[in-house]
Design a protein around this motif. Structure first.
Motif, PDB file in Angstrom:
ATOM      1  N   GLY A  20       0.910  -1.270   0.002  1.00 36.80           N
ATOM      2  CA  GLY A  20      -0.068   0.155  -0.011  1.00 36.80           C
ATOM      3  C   GLY A  20       0.927   1.383   0.023  1.00 36.80           C
ATOM      4  O   GLY A  20       2.100   1.091  -0.350  1.00 36.80           O
ATOM      5  N   THR A  21       0.113   2.355   0.176  1.00 35.60           N
ATOM      6  CA  THR A  21       0.659   3.434   0.172  1.00 35.60           C
ATOM      7  C   THR A  21       1.550   3.990   1.820  1.00 35.60           C
ATOM      8  O   THR A  21       1.249   3.183   2.767  1.00 35.60           O
ATOM      9  CB  THR A  21      -0.237   4.850  -0.171  1.00 35.60           C
ATOM     10  OG1 THR A  21      -1.066   4.958   1.182  1.00 35.60           O
ATOM     11  CG2 THR A  21      -0.788   4.747  -1.206  1.00 35.60           C
ATOM     12  N   GLU A  23       0.709   6.648   3.490  1.00 33.48           N
ATOM     13  CA  GLU A  23      -0.166   6.972   4.334  1.00 33.48           C
ATOM     14  C   GLU A  23      -1.128   5.819   4.979  1.00 33.48           C
ATOM     15  O   GLU A  23      -1.644   5.724   6.132  1.00 33.48           O
ATOM     16  CB  GLU A  23      -1.277   7.830   3.699  1.00 33.48           C
ATOM     17  CG  GLU A  23      -0.790   9.113   3.269  1.00 33.48           C
ATOM     18  CD  GLU A  23       0.301   9.318   2.139  1.00 33.48           C
ATOM     19  OE1 GLU A  23       0.466   8.130   1.369  1.00 33.48           O
ATOM     20  OE2 GLU A  23       0.705  10.135   1.962  1.00 33.48           O
ATOM     21  N   GLU A  24      -1.292   4.668   4.110  1.00 32.28           N
ATOM     22  CA  GLU A  24      -1.740   3.428   4.648  1.00 32.28           C
ATOM     23  C   GLU A  24      -1.018   2.863   5.726  1.00 32.28           C
ATOM     24  O   GLU A  24      -1.378   2.267   6.707  1.00 32.28           O
ATOM     25  CB  GLU A  24      -2.146   2.447   3.570  1.00 32.28           C
ATOM     26  CG  GLU A  24      -3.133   3.012   2.634  1.00 32.28           C
ATOM     27  CD  GLU A  24      -3.351   2.180   1.250  1.00 32.28           C
ATOM     28  OE1 GLU A  24      -4.349   2.259   0.518  1.00 32.28           O
ATOM     29  OE2 GLU A  24      -2.406   1.554   1.032  1.00 32.28           O
TER      30      GLU A  24
END
Length: 77
Positions: A20-21, A23-24
């Motif tokens: 994922g990113t 931020e995730e």
């Protein structure tokens, strides 16, 4: 007045791939880590609490145990 000192040392950095990113990953981390109880820490300091009281607060707020410091040698003086 004490003089300012410095010490040079090497640091090894690691890049770990995460799903994922960024931020995730931050949201996932924050969901797993207990909230920092800043008010309780300030109260220990304000009222001259003992080291044992600080350790007890940390133990109650660290369900997975203390974080290793990563220090492998003593401080230089």
């Amino acid at each position: 007045m004490p003089r300012t000192r410095s010490a040079d040392y090497g640091v090894t950095g690691f890049d770990a791939p995460l799903p994922g990113t960024f931020e995730e990953a931050v949201r996932r981390h924050e969901s797993l880590v207990p909230d920092h109880r800043a008010g309780e820490v300030r109260a220990i300091v304000r009222f001259g609490g003992s080291w044992e009281s600080a350790l007890a607060l940390a133990a109650g707020n660290a369900p997975h145990g203390p974080r290793p410091s990563g220090r492998t040698r003593e401080r230089r003086s």
